[in-house]
Motif scaffolding. Structure first.
Motif, PDB file in Angstrom:
ATOM      1  N   ARG A 102      -8.345  -1.420 -13.851  1.00 16.98           N
ATOM      2  CA  ARG A 102      -9.342  -0.731 -13.030  1.00 16.98           C
ATOM      3  C   ARG A 102      -8.689   0.173 -11.983  1.00 16.98           C
ATOM      4  O   ARG A 102      -9.052   1.330 -11.826  1.00 16.98           O
ATOM      5  N   ASN A 103      -7.689  -0.370 -11.281  1.00 17.14           N
ATOM      6  CA  ASN A 103      -7.029   0.436 -10.251  1.00 17.14           C
ATOM      7  C   ASN A 103      -6.392   1.689 -10.833  1.00 17.14           C
ATOM      8  O   ASN A 103      -6.485   2.768 -10.270  1.00 17.14           O
ATOM      9  N   GLY A 141       0.793  -1.228   0.000  1.00 15.24           N
ATOM     10  CA  GLY A 141       0.000   0.000   0.000  1.00 15.24           C
ATOM     11  C   GLY A 141       0.821   1.271   0.000  1.00 15.24           C
ATOM     12  O   GLY A 141       0.275   2.365   0.123  1.00 15.24           O
ATOM     13  N   SER A 142       2.126   1.159  -0.145  1.00 15.88           N
ATOM     14  CA  SER A 142       2.946   2.372  -0.079  1.00 15.88           C
ATOM     15  C   SER A 142       2.984   3.115  -1.407  1.00 15.88           C
ATOM     16  O   SER A 142       3.522   4.219  -1.477  1.00 15.88           O
ATOM     17  N   GLY A 143       2.427   2.516  -2.449  1.00 12.81           N
ATOM     18  CA  GLY A 143       2.353   3.239  -3.723  1.00 12.81           C
ATOM     19  C   GLY A 143       3.361   2.797  -4.762  1.00 12.81           C
ATOM     20  O   GLY A 143       3.553   3.477  -5.773  1.00 12.81           O
ATOM     21  N   LYS A 144       3.969   1.639  -4.550  1.00 19.47           N
ATOM     22  CA  LYS A 144       4.968   1.153  -5.514  1.00 19.47           C
ATOM     23  C   LYS A 144       4.358   0.958  -6.893  1.00 19.47           C
ATOM     24  O   LYS A 144       4.909   1.381  -7.902  1.00 19.47           O
ATOM     25  N   SER A 145       3.185   0.299  -6.926  1.00 19.83           N
ATOM     26  CA  SER A 145       2.564   0.014  -8.218  1.00 19.83           C
ATOM     27  C   SER A 145       2.074   1.293  -8.887  1.00 19.83           C
ATOM     28  O   SER A 145       2.237   1.469 -10.097  1.00 19.83           O
ATOM     29  N   VAL A 146       1.502   2.184  -8.083  1.00 17.55           N
ATOM     30  CA  VAL A 146       0.984   3.427  -8.660  1.00 17.55           C
ATOM     31  C   VAL A 146       2.131   4.240  -9.262  1.00 17.55           C
ATOM     32  O   VAL A 146       2.061   4.731 -10.391  1.00 17.55           O
ATOM     33  N   MET A 147       3.194   4.350  -8.497  1.00 13.18           N
ATOM     34  CA  MET A 147       4.356   5.107  -8.963  1.00 13.18           C
ATOM     35  C   MET A 147       4.927   4.502 -10.248  1.00 13.18           C
ATOM     36  O   MET A 147       5.265   5.217 -11.189  1.00 13.18           O
ATOM     37  N   SER A 148       5.021   3.188 -10.265  1.00  3.11           N
ATOM     38  CA  SER A 148       5.582   2.522 -11.436  1.00  3.11           C
ATOM     39  C   SER A 148       4.664   2.670 -12.638  1.00  3.11           C
ATOM     40  O   SER A 148       5.125   2.814 -13.771  1.00  3.11           O
ATOM     41  N   ALA A 149       3.359   2.634 -12.357  1.00  2.00           N
ATOM     42  CA  ALA A 149       2.408   2.814 -13.452  1.00  2.00           C
ATOM     43  C   ALA A 149       2.520   4.223 -14.020  1.00  2.00           C
ATOM     44  O   ALA A 149       2.440   4.433 -15.233  1.00  2.00           O
ATOM     45  N   SER A 163       1.485  -9.497  -9.364  1.00  2.00           N
ATOM     46  CA  SER A 163       0.667  -9.292  -8.159  1.00  2.00           C
ATOM     47  C   SER A 163      -0.770  -8.861  -8.411  1.00  2.00           C
ATOM     48  O   SER A 163      -1.564  -8.835  -7.479  1.00  2.00           O
ATOM     49  N   GLU A 164      -1.079  -8.525  -9.638  1.00  4.77           N
ATOM     50  CA  GLU A 164      -2.445  -8.099  -9.948  1.00  4.77           C
ATOM     51  C   GLU A 164      -2.821  -8.649 -11.321  1.00  4.77           C
ATOM     52  O   GLU A 164      -1.983  -8.659 -12.220  1.00  4.77           O
ATOM     53  N   SER A 165      -4.079  -9.021 -11.461  1.00  7.53           N
ATOM     54  CA  SER A 165      -4.508  -9.472 -12.778  1.00  7.53           C
ATOM     55  C   SER A 165      -4.673  -8.261 -13.681  1.00  7.53           C
ATOM     56  O   SER A 165      -4.740  -7.127 -13.203  1.00  7.53           O
ATOM     57  N   ARG A 166      -4.758  -8.535 -14.940  1.00  9.45           N
ATOM     58  CA  ARG A 166      -4.924  -7.475 -15.917  1.00  9.45           C
ATOM     59  C   ARG A 166      -6.126  -6.568 -15.609  1.00  9.45           C
ATOM     60  O   ARG A 166      -6.027  -5.341 -15.598  1.00  9.45           O
ATOM     61  N   GLY A 167      -7.256  -7.205 -15.326  1.00  5.46           N
ATOM     62  CA  GLY A 167      -8.473  -6.438 -15.061  1.00  5.46           C
ATOM     63  C   GLY A 167      -8.320  -5.540 -13.839  1.00  5.46           C
ATOM     64  O   GLY A 167      -8.686  -4.365 -13.864  1.00  5.46           O
ATOM     65  N   ASP A 168      -7.741  -6.102 -12.778  1.00 10.37           N
ATOM     66  CA  ASP A 168      -7.553  -5.312 -11.557  1.00 10.37           C
ATOM     67  C   ASP A 168      -6.615  -4.137 -11.806  1.00 10.37           C
ATOM     68  O   ASP A 168      -6.852  -3.025 -11.342  1.00 10.37           O
ATOM     69  N   PHE A 169      -5.544  -4.418 -12.519  1.00 10.24           N
ATOM     70  CA  PHE A 169      -4.577  -3.363 -12.811  1.00 10.24           C
ATOM     71  C   PHE A 169      -5.231  -2.213 -13.586  1.00 10.24           C
ATOM     72  O   PHE A 169      -5.127  -1.051 -13.216  1.00 10.24           O
ATOM     73  N   ARG A 224      -8.563   4.652 -11.773  1.00  6.84           N
ATOM     74  CA  ARG A 224      -8.936   5.541 -10.682  1.00  6.84           C
ATOM     75  C   ARG A 224      -7.934   6.686 -10.509  1.00  6.84           C
ATOM     76  O   ARG A 224      -8.224   7.707  -9.920  1.00  6.84           O
ATOM     77  N   PHE A 225      -6.739   6.470 -10.991  1.00  9.11           N
ATOM     78  CA  PHE A 225      -5.734   7.533 -10.961  1.00  9.11           C
ATOM     79  C   PHE A 225      -5.655   8.240 -12.326  1.00  9.11           C
ATOM     80  O   PHE A 225      -4.656   8.834 -12.672  1.00  9.11           O
ATOM     81  N   ARG A 226      -6.726   8.123 -13.073  1.00 10.42           N
ATOM     82  CA  ARG A 226      -6.836   8.764 -14.387  1.00 10.42           C
ATOM     83  C   ARG A 226      -5.778   8.285 -15.376  1.00 10.42           C
ATOM     84  O   ARG A 226      -5.270   9.055 -16.182  1.00 10.42           O
ATOM     85  N   MET A 227      -5.402   7.011 -15.270  1.00 12.85           N
ATOM     86  CA  MET A 227      -4.469   6.464 -16.260  1.00 12.85           C
ATOM     87  C   MET A 227      -5.213   5.421 -17.085  1.00 12.85           C
ATOM     88  O   MET A 227      -5.634   4.403 -16.557  1.00 12.85           O
ATOM     89  N   ASP A 228      -5.391   5.730 -18.358  1.00 14.52           N
ATOM     90  CA  ASP A 228      -6.128   4.848 -19.244  1.00 14.52           C
ATOM     91  C   ASP A 228      -5.157   3.994 -20.058  1.00 14.52           C
ATOM     92  O   ASP A 228      -4.711   4.378 -21.136  1.00 14.52           O
ATOM     93  N   PHE A 229      -4.823   2.831 -19.481  1.00 10.76           N
ATOM     94  CA  PHE A 229      -3.841   1.981 -20.140  1.00 10.76           C
ATOM     95  C   PHE A 229      -4.418   1.251 -21.353  1.00 10.76           C
ATOM     96  O   PHE A 229      -3.676   0.855 -22.243  1.00 10.76           O
ATOM     97  N   ASN A 230      -5.765   1.087 -21.370  1.00 11.38           N
ATOM     98  CA  ASN A 230      -6.373   0.431 -22.536  1.00 11.38           C
ATOM     99  C   ASN A 230      -6.082   1.220 -23.800  1.00 11.38           C
ATOM    100  O   ASN A 230      -5.751   0.664 -24.840  1.00 11.38           O
TER     101      ASN A 230
END
Ligand SMILES: Nc1ncnc2c1ncn2[C@@H]1O[C@H](COP(=O)(O)OP(=O)(O)OP(=O)(O)O)[C@@H](O)[C@H]1O
Ligand SMILES: [Mg+2]
Length: 466
Positions: free
Chosen positions: A80-81, A44-52, A72-78, A84-90
């Protein structure tokens, strides 16, 4: 291409922007291309968000394709998560700037090998410039020590370095995991960033520590960051901006000639921080109001930041005969900071945002002592950073702070260039307000105590008439 352009281009090529606000400032511009960054921290420290953000902004802002390998996260979860930070990876994927490798269900060596060969294919086919491995622990769990070393050396160091793919390896708290397999990793990486958190009051202060930065001279090894719906933002310590010529010349006062000439000896130098310190009820707000109003009426953009109730502040302006709406029209901006449930980084980032957006030349900052619930060391650091931030923006600051002790013993004293002490003494049946300059940047001053009155403007009088 002209010579200047070539140099520009070379310079551009030399750094890879992290895409995380504030982080590049810490590294003097960004990472070296092809560097390997170990990013570790607790859940929860933000490693994934920062990397994204690193991948997302790399694509959106710099047109660089990125690869996110996620155990650590499935495609769908990633997806979706990150949405929420306004990053549209699709969208990025459709544009060919992004690949997601879903390794969520990889639990054995055979499927790991498949995934890794998939990674190699992607690295070869896509013009990948950035890669994230989330997390290296997951890979380590399926390999023995030598295999892991081989994997890191061949894939990460071999392929990424040679092809100048900048890579973030996420690690779940290296510190507490006494994993011998991962211990070597820090040595192999160019940069090691640890995310940490501590509780202050009832809020969590998140900060990152740069434990290693090969070939770089980071400007600080510790910086606070926050997570908002815009993702991770780092408060980078101050890098002095080139001051606008002329902007810092001259002196300013609070707009009352007696006070400005006698107490301030003609005014405080522009671009300095002045502290007004004293017990409650001595008229500190009054001095700030006059300072702010006279600045605006002189045509300067003025910020009035308060840690108190903004409505009370507006009432003070009205009581002094000022039209708040009119002042706002002429270049005043009011900002109310809640002193509670905030960390120093939140205050500094909000302030920085305001300064970037509003670009004031003057600022009144009311009642910094409201932040004294912070541990002393955090408070002291915050006041200093606030002062430094204002200076960076060339703002002349008048700051008030409630205090019942000798101002020289306060934490604010050292952070300020000029210090004005106000207090009140009983003389017979009368409470007499007194004022004295205790410190004045670059000037000798005489610590003369004078009487201060607020009837008919700010007036000062000699204590003893000879
Ligand atoms: N809008 C938001 N404002 C503030 N914080 C948020 C917001 N949305 C999510 N968060 C926080 O951001 C963090 C997300 O972190 P992230 O998933 O990147 O952590 P992580 O370090 O990858 O953790 P893990 O090791 O569990 O994968 C969470 O702590 C979550 O509480
Ligand atoms: Mg994560």
């Amino acid at each position: 291409m002209e010579k200047g352009n070539v140099e520009e281009a070379l310079k551009e090529e030399e750094t890879v922007k992290s895409g995380v606000n504030g982080l590049d400032d810490l590294f003097g511009g960004g990472f070296d291309p092809g560097s390997v960054i170990l990013l570790s921290g607790p859940p929860g420290s933000g490693k994934s968000v920062m990397s994204a953000q690193f991948i997302y902004n790399g694509a959106v802002k710099y047109g660089e394709a990125g690869l996110y390998v996620n155990f650590s996260e499935s495609r769908g979860d990633f997806m979706r998560n990150m949405a929420r930070f306004r990053m549209d990876f699709n969208r990025l994927e459709e544009e060919g700037l992004f690949r997601f490798i879903d390794a969520y269900n990889v639990f054995n060596r055979r499927s790991l090998d498949l995934i890794l060969s998939h990674v190699l294919d992607e690295l070869a086919s896509l013009r990948v410039r950035r890669m994230v491995l989330d997390s290296v622990n997951s890979v380590a769990a399926m390999m023995d020590k030598d295999e892991l070393r081989g994997f890191i050396a061949a894939t990460i160091l071999g392929i990424c370095k040679v092809n100048k793919v900048t890579c973030i390896l996420i690690s779940n708290q290296l510190k507490e995991v006494a994993d011998v397999k991962l211990a070597e990793l820090a040595f192999m990486c160019d940069t090691v960033i640890n995310l940490e958190a501590k509780l202050i009051g009832d809020t969590v202060e998140r900060f990152l520590i740069i434990n290693k930065a090969r070939g770089k001279n980071p400007i600080a090894s510790r910086a606070e960051y926050i997570i908002t719906d815009r993702g991770v933002e780092v408060f980078a310590p101050i890098v002095r901006l080139p001051a606008e010529r002329g902007r810092l010349d001259g002196y300013v006062g609070i707009g009352h000639p007696e006070f400005d000439e006698k107490v301030l000896m003609g005014g405080v130098r522009r671009g300095t921080v002045t502290l007004i310190s004293g017990p409650g009820g001595t008229g500190k707000r009054f001095l700030l109001v006059e300072f702010a109003a006279s600045s605006v009426l002189r045509g300067e953009k003025t910020l009035y930041a308060t840690f108190r109730d903004l409505r009370r502040v507006e009432e003070s302006f009205i009581n002094r005969g000022y039209d708040v709406k009119e002042l706002e029209k002429r270049g005043m901006r009011f900002v109310e900071f809640s002193p509670f449930r905030v960390t120093p980084g939140i205050i500094l980032l909000t302030l920085k945002e305001t300064l970037d957006d509003f670009q004031p030349s003057m600022a009144a900052v009311e009642e910094v002592a409201s932040l004294k619930w912070l541990p002393r060391e955090d408070y002291y650091r915050l006041i200093n950073k606030m002062a430094a931030l204002f200076k960076d923006y060339g703002v002349t600051v008048m700051m008030s702070s409630e205090s019942n002790v000798d101002v020289r013993e306060t934490d604010e004293f050292r952070a300020a260039d000029n210090v004005i002490s106000v207090w009140s003494e009983r003389e017979g049946n009368e409470a007499v307000r007194k004022v004295c300059v205790v410190k004045m940047e670059g000037r000798t001053h005489y610590e003369k105590v004078r009487k201060l009155t607020y009837e008919g403007g700010v007036r000062v009088a000699e204590l003893y008439e000879y």
